[in-house]
Scaffold this active site. Sequence first.
Site, PDB file in Angstrom:
ATOM      1  N   THR A   1     -24.691 -52.413   6.868  1.00 24.51           N
ATOM      2  CA  THR A   1     -23.608 -53.403   6.859  1.00 24.51           C
ATOM      3  C   THR A   1     -24.095 -54.731   6.282  1.00 24.51           C
ATOM      4  O   THR A   1     -23.293 -55.521   5.801  1.00 24.51           O
ATOM      5  CB  THR A   1     -23.110 -53.652   8.298  1.00 24.51           C
TER       6      THR A   1
ATOM      7  N   ASP B   1     -33.400 -57.085   8.432  1.00 26.69           N
ATOM      8  CA  ASP B   1     -34.748 -56.889   8.980  1.00 26.69           C
ATOM      9  C   ASP B   1     -35.501 -58.207   9.116  1.00 26.69           C
ATOM     10  O   ASP B   1     -36.159 -58.477  10.120  1.00 26.69           O
ATOM     11  CB  ASP B   1     -35.582 -55.963   8.078  1.00 26.69           C
TER      12      ASP B   1
HETATM   13  C1  GLA Z   1     -33.127 -51.257   5.707  1.00 26.24           C
HETATM   14  C2  GLA Z   1     -32.863 -52.537   4.925  1.00 26.24           C
HETATM   15  C3  GLA Z   1     -31.896 -53.457   5.676  1.00 26.24           C
HETATM   16  C4  GLA Z   1     -30.645 -52.705   6.113  1.00 26.24           C
HETATM   17  C5  GLA Z   1     -31.016 -51.397   6.806  1.00 26.24           C
HETATM   18  C6  GLA Z   1     -29.812 -50.551   7.114  1.00 26.24           C
HETATM   19  O1  GLA Z   1     -33.824 -51.528   6.883  1.00 26.24           O
HETATM   20  O2  GLA Z   1     -34.069 -53.212   4.676  1.00 26.24           O
HETATM   21  O3  GLA Z   1     -31.572 -54.567   4.869  1.00 26.24           O
HETATM   22  O4  GLA Z   1     -29.779 -52.494   5.026  1.00 26.24           O
HETATM   23  O5  GLA Z   1     -31.904 -50.621   6.027  1.00 26.24           O
HETATM   24  O6  GLA Z   1     -28.985 -51.145   8.040  1.00 26.24           O
END
Ligand code: GLA
Length: 382
Positions: free
Chosen positions: A36, A172
Amino acid sequence: MTLNQRLHAGFAAAFGASPLIVSRAPGRVNLIGEHTDYNDGFAMPVAIGAETRVGFTPQPGADLRVMALDLGEEDRFAPSGVGALTGGSWRNYVRGVVDELNTAGVVVPGGMLAVAGSIARGTGLSSSASLEVALTHALLLAVGLEWSALDIALLAQRAECGFPGVRCGNLDQIASAATRQGHALLIDCRSLALRQIPLPDDIAVVIVQSGVERGLVDGEYNTRRAECERAAAFLGVAALRDADEAMLMAAKGKLDDLAWLRACHVIGDNRRTLEAAEALSANDLRTTGRLMRESHRSQAQDFGITVAATDQLSALLNTAIGTEGGARQTGGGFGGAVVAVMRRDRVDAVCGAVLASYRTPTGAMPAISIEIPADGAGVIAS
Ligand code: GLA
């Protein structure tokens, strides 16, 4: 040996001294709101106990010498004018941060730098983001700059998109930089408004590793992102954040099926994340659990990012937990970990059920951790 002891011992062995600066940044587990973030939507992670630590002693004018203590590998480069390496793996995360700091006008000093971590790579718990965030903290401190958690997170995100070439969102890095102990963090990935959600004491967050390693750098992630952009363009919105379920229904049969399904997941998970934030705040595990189960189903059937192992593990956990809580695959997808939320007094029984019947692809018992939501990144000593 603790992580800190490993860092200090490794630093001393490599450089014959102690680091002047030590910083840390946690990994994260996303409770709900998957894929998202790059759709300008909502996500709700907590920081976990596993983390990355960086030790640094600046030496202006020298090369930057970097030791990845867990891998026994090193890198060395002049911090001004640093470039990416082909197939550079962890080195490109480090180089990417230095390059972004250069671009932001920060004169990064050379020196002796060592990295150690306790986040297993390829498990969807953000080892790379925590490296980027911890490193940014250490390098900024070395030049006497204090940035906000959000500014650090956004620089770290740009670093991941740059040299490693993953078009990731900001989940993240914001999770690693801005979470607070004992809280989940509701992130509005567009406005960057952050809401700390206190987790009631009797709720446990449990992570189970499927044992299937996931790879973010392979093309699937960027493909999902392109499919979401196609759906948003068709719906006439800037990002899927701006679309609702009525718009989606009106587009059925007109937008190609794949992009339509991807949009279903994202629009649904945005709504579920906002509902889960309210439910968690109200200590309503029944609703939180239902939303997590729906999110897993949507990741499996609409977004196509689960694998047989994480489907099996989620189903097993959901059965063992019952109605007071739930479980879902967490992170970028294609394996990695499953996150579960439940009452604390159910943890032993639920973990027992998982250990009795789930085996990783190599036949091993899965790694399980019971998390105490940790504090976001910071400097430990200087
Ligand atoms: C990875 C990406 C994040 C996010 C997640 C899925 O961790 O680094 O930015 O898009 O996948 O939610």
